[in-house]
Design a protein around this motif. Sequence first.
Motif, PDB file in Angstrom:
ATOM      1  N   SER A 160      30.983  85.232  72.007  1.00 35.61           N
ATOM      2  CA  SER A 160      30.714  86.028  71.760  1.00 35.61           C
ATOM      3  C   SER A 160      32.988  86.097  70.689  1.00 35.61           C
ATOM      4  CB  SER A 160      31.325  87.220  72.610  1.00 35.61           C
ATOM      5  OG  SER A 160      32.028  86.669  73.572  1.00 35.61           O
ATOM      6  N   GLU A 163      31.875  84.031  67.721  1.00 32.66           N
ATOM      7  CA  GLU A 163      31.313  84.720  66.995  1.00 32.66           C
ATOM      8  C   GLU A 163      32.429  85.509  65.893  1.00 32.66           C
ATOM      9  OE1 GLU A 163      28.349  88.579  66.420  1.00 32.66           O
ATOM     10  OE2 GLU A 163      28.750  87.612  67.752  1.00 32.66           O
ATOM     11  N   ALA A 164      33.659  86.623  66.776  1.00 34.11           N
ATOM     12  CA  ALA A 164      34.476  86.938  66.296  1.00 34.11           C
ATOM     13  C   ALA A 164      35.062  85.885  65.577  1.00 34.11           C
ATOM     14  CB  ALA A 164      35.419  87.329  67.661  1.00 34.11           C
ATOM     15  N   CYS A 189      30.788  92.818  63.224  1.00 35.94           N
ATOM     16  CA  CYS A 189      29.907  92.807  64.702  1.00 35.94           C
ATOM     17  C   CYS A 189      29.830  93.396  65.565  1.00 35.94           C
ATOM     18  CB  CYS A 189      31.983  91.946  65.334  1.00 35.94           C
ATOM     19  SG  CYS A 189      32.602  90.315  64.426  1.00 35.94           S
TER      20      CYS A 189
END
Length: 212
Positions: A160, A163-164, A189
């Motif tokens: 995560s 991804e961010a 997101c």
Amino acid sequence: MIVVEFRMNSPILQESLTHAPEMTISYEEMYQTDEGILFLFWATEGDLTAFEDGLDADPTVANPTQLAETQTRRLYRVTFTEYGENVATYPTWPELNITVLDATTATTHEGWILRMQMSSRETLQRFREICAENDLEFCLKTVYKARENATEADTQLTSSQREALIAARELGYFQVPRRVPLATVADHCGISSQALSERLRRGTATLIDTAL
């Protein structure tokens, strides 16, 4: 480096799950503060109201706070109680240089399914001994070598966080001047601005630690 997949019958959040049997919990991150061990996780696929009632009664956690919500899941932050800290293996992770890659509750709600990166099979053996010392059943599924071309930052970042950071970079959040505000990246997101801000800060700190 090796990647280890296993099931462990930790009691963490198990009482909460008895209130919402269809719920699945996914690890986001865990860290130590002056307040104690804080645990961030996503809850999906179940009765969220009943689950929150279970959180209030769960002996392993306290101070549940909802940080974000999408159409299908919610992000929570909890603090481990004294009992929760006693049954958690987290305090040994820095000592053994262990990184959690993924962790979700087992479909039978008998503990957790985890994927961890460890330095060696000797580390794995020591971790299994720690689980045994704490009466935590450890069921090994697979062991394999980590990707040789993975950078240290790749292996330390949670999925995560990665991804961010990538979304913020691609959308222009890090450009000077900024092309988009934090809220735009958060919407992309599917999380709140507060949750994204925490994720970016921790991801950036990991990149600094591993690169510098």
